[in-house]
Design a protein around this motif. Sequence first.
Motif, PDB file in Angstrom:
ATOM      1  N   MET A   1       0.850  -1.191   0.000  1.00  0.00           N
ATOM      2  CA  MET A   1       0.000   0.000   0.000  1.00  0.00           C
ATOM      3  C   MET A   1       0.883   1.237   0.000  1.00  0.00           C
ATOM      4  O   MET A   1       2.023   1.223   0.477  1.00  0.00           O
ATOM      5  CB  MET A   1      -0.939   0.028   1.204  1.00  0.00           C
ATOM      6  CG  MET A   1      -0.286   0.209   2.557  1.00  0.00           C
ATOM      7  SD  MET A   1      -1.551   0.360   3.864  1.00  0.00           S
ATOM      8  CE  MET A   1      -0.515   0.273   5.336  1.00  0.00           C
ATOM      9  N   SER A   2       0.356   2.309  -0.573  1.00  0.00           N
ATOM     10  CA  SER A   2       0.972   3.622  -0.438  1.00  0.00           C
ATOM     11  C   SER A   2      -0.012   4.514   0.306  1.00  0.00           C
ATOM     12  O   SER A   2      -1.235   4.388   0.133  1.00  0.00           O
ATOM     13  CB  SER A   2       1.332   4.213  -1.805  1.00  0.00           C
ATOM     14  OG  SER A   2       0.171   4.398  -2.601  1.00  0.00           O
ATOM     15  N   LEU A   3       0.521   5.397   1.133  1.00  0.00           N
ATOM     16  CA  LEU A   3      -0.340   6.182   2.012  1.00  0.00           C
ATOM     17  C   LEU A   3       0.267   7.555   2.247  1.00  0.00           C
ATOM     18  O   LEU A   3       1.458   7.780   2.012  1.00  0.00           O
ATOM     19  CB  LEU A   3      -0.544   5.451   3.344  1.00  0.00           C
ATOM     20  CG  LEU A   3       0.708   5.177   4.182  1.00  0.00           C
ATOM     21  CD1 LEU A   3       0.917   6.273   5.240  1.00  0.00           C
ATOM     22  CD2 LEU A   3       0.623   3.824   4.864  1.00  0.00           C
ATOM     23  N   VAL A   4      -0.579   8.458   2.732  1.00  0.00           N
ATOM     24  CA  VAL A   4      -0.120   9.794   3.103  1.00  0.00           C
ATOM     25  C   VAL A   4      -0.820  10.178   4.395  1.00  0.00           C
ATOM     26  O   VAL A   4      -1.981   9.813   4.620  1.00  0.00           O
ATOM     27  CB  VAL A   4      -0.393  10.814   1.974  1.00  0.00           C
ATOM     28  CG1 VAL A   4      -1.885  10.954   1.711  1.00  0.00           C
ATOM     29  CG2 VAL A   4       0.217  12.171   2.304  1.00  0.00           C
ATOM     30  N   TRP A   5      -0.106  10.872   5.285  1.00  0.00           N
ATOM     31  CA  TRP A   5      -0.729  11.367   6.516  1.00  0.00           C
ATOM     32  C   TRP A   5      -0.087  12.681   6.915  1.00  0.00           C
ATOM     33  O   TRP A   5       1.010  13.003   6.478  1.00  0.00           O
ATOM     34  CB  TRP A   5      -0.671  10.348   7.642  1.00  0.00           C
ATOM     35  CG  TRP A   5       0.697   9.952   8.121  1.00  0.00           C
ATOM     36  CD1 TRP A   5       1.570   9.096   7.518  1.00  0.00           C
ATOM     37  CD2 TRP A   5       1.344  10.366   9.331  1.00  0.00           C
ATOM     38  NE1 TRP A   5       2.708   8.962   8.261  1.00  0.00           N
ATOM     39  CE2 TRP A   5       2.599   9.717   9.391  1.00  0.00           C
ATOM     40  CE3 TRP A   5       0.975  11.224  10.382  1.00  0.00           C
ATOM     41  CZ2 TRP A   5       3.488   9.903  10.440  1.00  0.00           C
ATOM     42  CZ3 TRP A   5       1.866  11.406  11.443  1.00  0.00           C
ATOM     43  CH2 TRP A   5       3.107  10.748  11.458  1.00  0.00           C
ATOM     44  N   GLN A   6      -0.804  13.432   7.739  1.00  0.00           N
ATOM     45  CA  GLN A   6      -0.332  14.747   8.158  1.00  0.00           C
ATOM     46  C   GLN A   6      -0.191  14.769   9.678  1.00  0.00           C
ATOM     47  O   GLN A   6      -1.185  14.675  10.405  1.00  0.00           O
ATOM     48  CB  GLN A   6      -1.291  15.845   7.715  1.00  0.00           C
ATOM     49  CG  GLN A   6      -0.761  17.249   7.968  1.00  0.00           C
ATOM     50  CD  GLN A   6      -1.674  18.309   7.396  1.00  0.00           C
ATOM     51  OE1 GLN A   6      -2.874  18.298   7.632  1.00  0.00           O
ATOM     52  NE2 GLN A   6      -1.102  19.246   6.650  1.00  0.00           N
ATOM     53  N   PRO A   7       1.033  14.862  10.198  1.00  0.00           N
ATOM     54  CA  PRO A   7       1.221  14.961  11.642  1.00  0.00           C
ATOM     55  C   PRO A   7       0.813  16.347  12.135  1.00  0.00           C
ATOM     56  O   PRO A   7       1.422  17.343  11.749  1.00  0.00           O
ATOM     57  CB  PRO A   7       2.718  14.717  11.824  1.00  0.00           C
ATOM     58  CG  PRO A   7       3.330  15.103  10.524  1.00  0.00           C
ATOM     59  CD  PRO A   7       2.308  14.836   9.464  1.00  0.00           C
ATOM     60  N   MET A   8      -0.201  16.411  12.980  1.00  0.00           N
ATOM     61  CA  MET A   8      -0.752  17.695  13.401  1.00  0.00           C
ATOM     62  C   MET A   8      -0.394  18.041  14.845  1.00  0.00           C
ATOM     63  O   MET A   8      -0.696  19.144  15.301  1.00  0.00           O
ATOM     64  CB  MET A   8      -2.276  17.681  13.248  1.00  0.00           C
ATOM     65  CG  MET A   8      -2.736  17.507  11.808  1.00  0.00           C
ATOM     66  SD  MET A   8      -4.533  17.461  11.665  1.00  0.00           S
ATOM     67  CE  MET A   8      -4.889  15.886  12.463  1.00  0.00           C
ATOM     68  N   ARG A   9       0.216  17.074  15.582  1.00  0.00           N
ATOM     69  CA  ARG A   9       0.556  17.332  16.978  1.00  0.00           C
ATOM     70  C   ARG A   9       1.929  16.739  17.258  1.00  0.00           C
ATOM     71  O   ARG A   9       2.217  15.610  16.861  1.00  0.00           O
ATOM     72  CB  ARG A   9      -0.496  16.710  17.899  1.00  0.00           C
ATOM     73  CG  ARG A   9      -1.856  17.381  17.793  1.00  0.00           C
ATOM     74  CD  ARG A   9      -2.927  16.588  18.495  1.00  0.00           C
ATOM     75  NE  ARG A   9      -3.083  15.249  17.939  1.00  0.00           N
ATOM     76  CZ  ARG A   9      -3.694  14.969  16.788  1.00  0.00           C
ATOM     77  NH1 ARG A   9      -4.187  15.951  16.053  1.00  0.00           N
ATOM     78  NH2 ARG A   9      -3.810  13.728  16.372  1.00  0.00           N
ATOM     79  N   GLU A  10       2.756  17.498  17.963  1.00  0.00           N
ATOM     80  CA  GLU A  10       4.107  17.025  18.238  1.00  0.00           C
ATOM     81  C   GLU A  10       4.084  15.891  19.260  1.00  0.00           C
ATOM     82  O   GLU A  10       3.090  15.646  19.944  1.00  0.00           O
ATOM     83  CB  GLU A  10       4.974  18.177  18.747  1.00  0.00           C
ATOM     84  CG  GLU A  10       4.563  18.741  20.102  1.00  0.00           C
ATOM     85  CD  GLU A  10       5.508  19.825  20.570  1.00  0.00           C
ATOM     86  OE1 GLU A  10       6.734  19.579  20.560  1.00  0.00           O
ATOM     87  OE2 GLU A  10       5.029  20.907  20.960  1.00  0.00           O
TER      88      GLU A  10
END
Length: 619
Positions: A282-291
């Motif tokens: 699988m290929s995926l993308v995510w956005q880290p919004m909290r440290e």
Amino acid sequence: MTGLGLRLSIAVVLATALAALAASAPRNAPPRDGLPEVRPNDNREPAGELIGNVLMLRLEVRMGRWCPERENGPFVIAPVLAEEGKAPEVPGPLIRVRTGTTIVATVRNALADSTVTLHGLATRPSSPSDSIVLQPGESRVVRFAVGAAGTYFYRAVVGTIDHDKDEQEQLAGAFIVDPPGARQDDRIFVINIWGDQVDSTHYRNALAINGRSWPYTERLTATEGDSVRWRVINASDRVHPMHLHGFYYQIQSKGTVLRDTAYALADRRLVVTEDLRPYQTMSLVWQPMREGNWLFHCHLAFHAVPETRLEPMDHHADNMATDPRRHMGGLVLGVTVQPGAGWRDEAPPDRRVLRLLVQEGRPHGHAARGLSFILQDGATPPAPDSVRTPGTVIVLTRGQPTDITVVNRLPEPTSVHWHGIELESWSDGVAGWSGIGNKVAPAIASQDSFTAHLITRRAGTFIYHTHLNDLEQLTAGLYGAIVVLEPGQRFDPAKDHVFVAGWDGSAEPPRFVVNGDTTAPAQVLEAGRPHRFRFVNIGPAGGVTYRLLRDSTLVNWHPVAVDGADLPASQTGERPARRFVQIGQTFDAEYTPPSAGDYTLTASVPGGAVAFTQRLMFR
């Protein structure tokens, strides 16, 4: 025996027995067999030499010493892949090229007494017949155009193997084909497994991501607000539901060694756990919004606990509860999110306050212990030995910050992971890891408490469960469901139905239960109005298939959400009421019975056996 049979059964043998077995192998000693040391491959440097649009590649299969846990640590001697003249690697050398490239590969079987069959060195899409068989000492040159862009891999099989007794999935490497102009700042993670049955009750295995097992896997970093792109390749013969703590990720494509399918933007699902079947990508993308510190790991407990190691650790060590290096193992990656300039995701100050008690009482069913989460209702706490399986359904409201103080009444430490909830790292529930910098959350000691700060950013169905001593505490009942409603909504059990699957005890074969039992009393419900079914699977292993039937015929329902995230419109249309829910997943569906009648809800387990039934009488 496969699946939940031999390998999982062997995986839960006593750590002392495993330690005695592992200790029989030499450790921390210089090689005396003349075999090369296997290098962990982080999949950053492509193999071969690119001349124009032709990649010249020289590969070989040879024996090597692989230390999956640490350099000079416990090892296995196994066939591995290498570029000619370079150290062997697990995973195998990375092949990464653009569309339009031709590959000229020389492949050599350097083994003295076994044939090698290579799969995946062919134009994509490919077919199972595109394989290369090499006799001992044989070399061959293959030439092919790479074909369609996508996430693929190649693998080798030595001789013939009995998959119930042996695994050799360390013989696999990533094969990435990029379209013209594509970004190449993504990361590639390959799951490789080696296994060997020692005797009828002992199975040694090495479970690795990019050649290492936790706590020796690579530590990843990201920055708040970034777009993080990963390719994950399951080059093993096992299922791996891959779970990301704290954030959702979007599935951009799924594929196999042979072909890859990219999803249109409107069809891409948001998940916190995605089921990777054997030899799937699988290929995926995510956005880290909290440290803070987060995890990405396989949610099969048997693939992420210390019992998986070649060098097991003592369950009763004093620092077991606070040291994530000791209470986890196997297929786990640690991710540290660093603060981004000007990026903050603050919650409003008004908070709801709840109190959750961790209890032990008389075991119900087949479990050796009876553990439970009980939400305190009112000023007087429940008796310390009152338990229910699963724990109380916690009902929250989207957008309302909630503090949950967890009071541990057990004689041992525990922790709580708020699975699927987008929260701060400190509250994520991984003892000794969750937090920021040197400030990390401890386990919840016996007779102590810990306050988790939850921010519910979306309505849906979620899970809470122990994240410590998983095999004992989870199978004894430390799990439950979370339902997050839209502001102004109220939870109505007459139309909102929660079904939570788990294990009743840790014995093999497992005894699956739903809502704590194999049956439930018949329930009278109102026909002609919509009903929402919320399904959860939080046992240590084994997917569950839920079905809703009228008489013996499946009805049609409307899928709504997976992991608390609404499904794309193309996946919500009316369809047969049957859904496979993997470990660590939730699934919501809506059904409006058109008329009065008797229905049956069932849950079946691997192999097809029905583990749970309940009669639903719509009137």
